[in-house]
Design a protein around this motif. Structure first.
Motif, PDB file in Angstrom:
ATOM      1  N   ARG A 117     -14.163  -8.867  -1.032  1.00 11.28           N
ATOM      2  CA  ARG A 117     -13.228 -10.106  -1.394  1.00 11.28           C
ATOM      3  C   ARG A 117     -11.814 -10.290  -0.465  1.00 11.28           C
ATOM      4  O   ARG A 117     -11.319 -11.368  -0.841  1.00 11.28           O
ATOM      5  CB  ARG A 117     -12.842 -10.451  -2.856  1.00 11.28           C
ATOM      6  CG  ARG A 117     -13.673 -10.844  -4.338  1.00 11.28           C
ATOM      7  CD  ARG A 117     -13.140 -10.165  -5.421  1.00 11.28           C
ATOM      8  NE  ARG A 117     -14.214 -10.491  -6.325  1.00 11.28           N
ATOM      9  CZ  ARG A 117     -15.646  -9.689  -6.717  1.00 11.28           C
ATOM     10  NH1 ARG A 117     -15.544  -8.108  -6.060  1.00 11.28           N
ATOM     11  NH2 ARG A 117     -16.477  -9.970  -7.405  1.00 11.28           N
ATOM     12  N   LEU A 118     -11.677  -9.239   0.421  1.00  8.41           N
ATOM     13  CA  LEU A 118     -10.451  -8.882   1.035  1.00  8.41           C
ATOM     14  C   LEU A 118      -9.051  -9.578   0.569  1.00  8.41           C
ATOM     15  O   LEU A 118      -8.430 -10.595   1.157  1.00  8.41           O
ATOM     16  CB  LEU A 118     -10.425 -10.030   1.732  1.00  8.41           C
ATOM     17  CG  LEU A 118     -11.691 -10.025   2.941  1.00  8.41           C
ATOM     18  CD1 LEU A 118     -11.741 -10.441   4.303  1.00  8.41           C
ATOM     19  CD2 LEU A 118     -11.769  -8.356   3.815  1.00  8.41           C
ATOM     20  N   LEU A 119      -9.012  -8.597  -0.894  1.00  9.36           N
ATOM     21  CA  LEU A 119      -8.006  -8.840  -1.621  1.00  9.36           C
ATOM     22  C   LEU A 119      -7.332  -7.528  -1.390  1.00  9.36           C
ATOM     23  O   LEU A 119      -7.570  -6.012  -1.956  1.00  9.36           O
ATOM     24  CB  LEU A 119      -8.707  -9.239  -2.943  1.00  9.36           C
ATOM     25  CG  LEU A 119      -8.705 -10.657  -2.924  1.00  9.36           C
ATOM     26  CD1 LEU A 119      -9.208 -10.925  -4.426  1.00  9.36           C
ATOM     27  CD2 LEU A 119      -7.826 -12.401  -2.324  1.00  9.36           C
ATOM     28  N   THR A 120      -6.396  -7.437  -1.815  1.00  7.08           N
ATOM     29  CA  THR A 120      -4.957  -6.028  -1.959  1.00  7.08           C
ATOM     30  C   THR A 120      -5.567  -5.276  -3.463  1.00  7.08           C
ATOM     31  O   THR A 120      -6.092  -6.705  -4.581  1.00  7.08           O
ATOM     32  CB  THR A 120      -4.106  -6.109  -1.903  1.00  7.08           C
ATOM     33  OG1 THR A 120      -2.831  -7.373  -2.456  1.00  7.08           O
ATOM     34  CG2 THR A 120      -4.229  -6.149  -0.064  1.00  7.08           C
ATOM     35  N   PHE A 121      -4.880  -4.634  -3.939  1.00  6.65           N
ATOM     36  CA  PHE A 121      -5.130  -4.726  -5.571  1.00  6.65           C
ATOM     37  C   PHE A 121      -4.763  -5.274  -6.149  1.00  6.65           C
ATOM     38  O   PHE A 121      -5.307  -5.649  -7.569  1.00  6.65           O
ATOM     39  CB  PHE A 121      -4.780  -2.816  -5.426  1.00  6.65           C
ATOM     40  CG  PHE A 121      -4.519  -2.189  -7.055  1.00  6.65           C
ATOM     41  CD1 PHE A 121      -5.859  -1.929  -7.684  1.00  6.65           C
ATOM     42  CD2 PHE A 121      -4.186  -1.805  -7.654  1.00  6.65           C
ATOM     43  CE1 PHE A 121      -5.903  -1.659  -8.713  1.00  6.65           C
ATOM     44  CE2 PHE A 121      -3.753  -1.574  -8.732  1.00  6.65           C
ATOM     45  CZ  PHE A 121      -4.906  -1.341  -9.880  1.00  6.65           C
ATOM     46  N   GLU A 122      -3.273  -5.383  -6.621  1.00  7.00           N
ATOM     47  CA  GLU A 122      -2.524  -6.287  -6.622  1.00  7.00           C
ATOM     48  C   GLU A 122      -2.806  -7.440  -7.157  1.00  7.00           C
ATOM     49  O   GLU A 122      -2.626  -8.128  -8.713  1.00  7.00           O
ATOM     50  CB  GLU A 122      -1.261  -6.420  -6.292  1.00  7.00           C
ATOM     51  CG  GLU A 122      -0.610  -5.161  -6.300  1.00  7.00           C
ATOM     52  CD  GLU A 122      -1.106  -3.574  -4.980  1.00  7.00           C
ATOM     53  OE1 GLU A 122      -0.512  -2.630  -5.279  1.00  7.00           O
ATOM     54  OE2 GLU A 122      -1.108  -4.546  -4.268  1.00  7.00           O
ATOM     55  N   MET A 123      -3.687  -8.350  -5.801  1.00  3.35           N
ATOM     56  CA  MET A 123      -4.146  -9.113  -6.127  1.00  3.35           C
ATOM     57  C   MET A 123      -5.430  -9.113  -6.762  1.00  3.35           C
ATOM     58  O   MET A 123      -5.785 -10.769  -7.445  1.00  3.35           O
ATOM     59  CB  MET A 123      -4.390  -9.965  -4.227  1.00  3.35           C
ATOM     60  CG  MET A 123      -3.126 -10.243  -3.523  1.00  3.35           C
ATOM     61  SD  MET A 123      -3.529 -10.529  -1.790  1.00  3.35           S
ATOM     62  CE  MET A 123      -4.605 -12.492  -2.488  1.00  3.35           C
ATOM     63  N   TYR A 124      -6.121  -8.695  -6.632  1.00  2.00           N
ATOM     64  CA  TYR A 124      -7.899  -8.117  -6.863  1.00  2.00           C
ATOM     65  C   TYR A 124      -7.473  -8.182  -8.685  1.00  2.00           C
ATOM     66  O   TYR A 124      -7.958  -8.420  -9.921  1.00  2.00           O
ATOM     67  CB  TYR A 124      -8.530  -6.675  -6.519  1.00  2.00           C
ATOM     68  CG  TYR A 124      -9.757  -6.822  -7.548  1.00  2.00           C
ATOM     69  CD1 TYR A 124     -10.720  -7.558  -7.636  1.00  2.00           C
ATOM     70  CD2 TYR A 124      -9.674  -5.866  -8.227  1.00  2.00           C
ATOM     71  CE1 TYR A 124     -11.612  -7.479  -8.542  1.00  2.00           C
ATOM     72  CE2 TYR A 124     -11.443  -5.526  -9.376  1.00  2.00           C
ATOM     73  CZ  TYR A 124     -12.103  -6.813  -9.333  1.00  2.00           C
ATOM     74  OH  TYR A 124     -13.047  -6.377  -9.486  1.00  2.00           O
TER      75      TYR A 124
END
Length: 387
Positions: A117-124
């Motif tokens: 999803r091309l998201l960092t851990f915090e965003m996910y």
């Protein structure tokens, strides 16, 4: 520039790197237009030495490149790493983990969902993070990663193996996630790891067979499975034969697995599968040629071509043909007319250094003039005199 990369020789390609790209790759990668040039430059790389230098220059800047949204550069970088040693592959994978804030081993299980999803851990981890759609570049980066050596991509393998059956099923039926699963199942990762994925989907085979993307994953499972699990797949599909056969994608799966033959002659079907497996094992060494060896062959061939520039080859070709033609013309003229005049020899020597075609033309014109003079001296035949 993008067209030049696919046509220039190995020597010119190296000169481009030394004079244009070296120590400027990050600058160009962050540029809104220059990043496309960097992508094409990396995708056309064949020299392993240049690959190592490019990876060494960009490996610690992946997070900066992702931050500006130039995902194609990271995708090309992971593709370049495929033919390199395990040391460079581990560096790129570790840099990816760092870019998505997944360095800790406790976060490895989120690697595939975050990168996809091309998201960092915090965003996910936020409320809406897990519901974000998957991306093309995220899937492409993971597909390249699964072509690396197994030890280098251990965090990604752990991420897949810790997923629940429902998550695996959703990934198999996803437009982008299905390609990731195919890449994993067709990779050189050992069979025991793949069998763990088989177990998670063994009760969902009919659903996979009838799905547009899931059917492709099921075909990849079939291609990589051993005979025992292939027999299990055949039994599962045969149990829901009517429903699967009425589905457009299910028909294709049933045909590729040869379920109709399995239904009629199970023993012969098993013997055929065993024969196919023996053939695969027999040609395993040929089919699994290492990328390093194929890369080195390409580089050596291109280096040989670069040592003899194309222009020089053409000049040599025409020079040799010109000499051959000159000698042939000279021999032919001498044999036809042993009493050739000295002025003709002088003319031939003068023109042979210029152009053999001019020599032929000059001598032809001279011969025509001689024939015309001879005809004028002869009287016309009575046969053609008008009465």
């Amino acid at each position: 520039m993008e067209t030049v990369f696919s046509t220039v020789s190995h020597t010119t390609y190296r000169s481009l790197y030394l004079n244009v790209f070296r120590n400027h790759l990050l600058e160009y990668s962050l540029h809104p237009v220059g990043n496309y040039v960097v992508q094409h430059f990396m995708r056309n790389l064949e020299d392993s030495v240049l690959k190592e230098q490019v990876v060494g220059e960009l490996v610690n800047t992946i997070e900066d490149i992702l931050a500006v949204g130039h995902f194609g550069v990271v995708d090309a970088l992971t593709a370049v790493t495929i033919g390199l040693s395990e040391i460079y592959q581990k560096k790129v994978v570790n840099s990816l983990l760092k870019a998505f804030h997944l360095q800790e081993s406790s976060k490895f299980k989120y690697t595939v969902p975050c990168v996809l999803r091309l998201l960092t851990f915090e965003m996910y981890s936020s409320e809406d993070g897990s519901t974000e759609t998957t991306t093309y570049f995220g899937a492409s980066i993971l597909m390249n990663a699964f072509k690396l050596q197994q030890n280098a991509v251990e965090p990604l393998i752990q991420s897949l193996l810790t997923m629940e059956p429902d998550e695996i099923l959703a990934l198999c039926k996803d437009p982008h996630g299905s390609f990731v699963m195919e890449a994993f199942l067709t990779s050189r990762i050992d069979l025991p790891r793949k069998k763990k994925i088989y177990k998670r989907v063994k009760n969902q085979l009919a659903r996979l067979a009838m799905d547009k993307y899931g059917s492709r994953v099921l075909e990849a499972i079939w291609a990589s499975a051993d005979i025992a699990f292939k027999e299990f797949i055949a039994d599962s599909l045969l149990g829901e034969e009517q429903q699967i056969s009425s589905n457009m994608y299910g028909k294709i799966v049933m045909k590729k697995c040869n379920i109709d033959f399995y239904k009629r002659k199970k023993t012969a079907w098993l013997e055929k599968q065993e024969a196919n497996q023996k053939k695969q094992e027999l040609f395993k060494d040929i089919l699994e040629e290492t990328p390093d060896s194929s890369d080195s062959k390409l580089v050596q061939n291109k280096r040989k071509r670069a040592e003899t520039p194309l222009a020089d080859e053409i000049d040599k070709l025409f020079t040799s043909k010109r000499k051959t033609r000159n000698s042939a013309v000279s021999q032919r003229s001498t044999s036809q007319n042993p009493k050739i005049k000295e002025e003709d020899l002088a003319l031939r020597e003068e023109l042979s250094s210029v152009d053999p075609f001019a020599l032929d033309m000059k001598l032809t014109i001279k011969n025509i003039k001689k024939k015309n003079k001879k005809l004028k001296r002869e009287k016309p035949s009575k046969k053609f005199i008008m009465s």
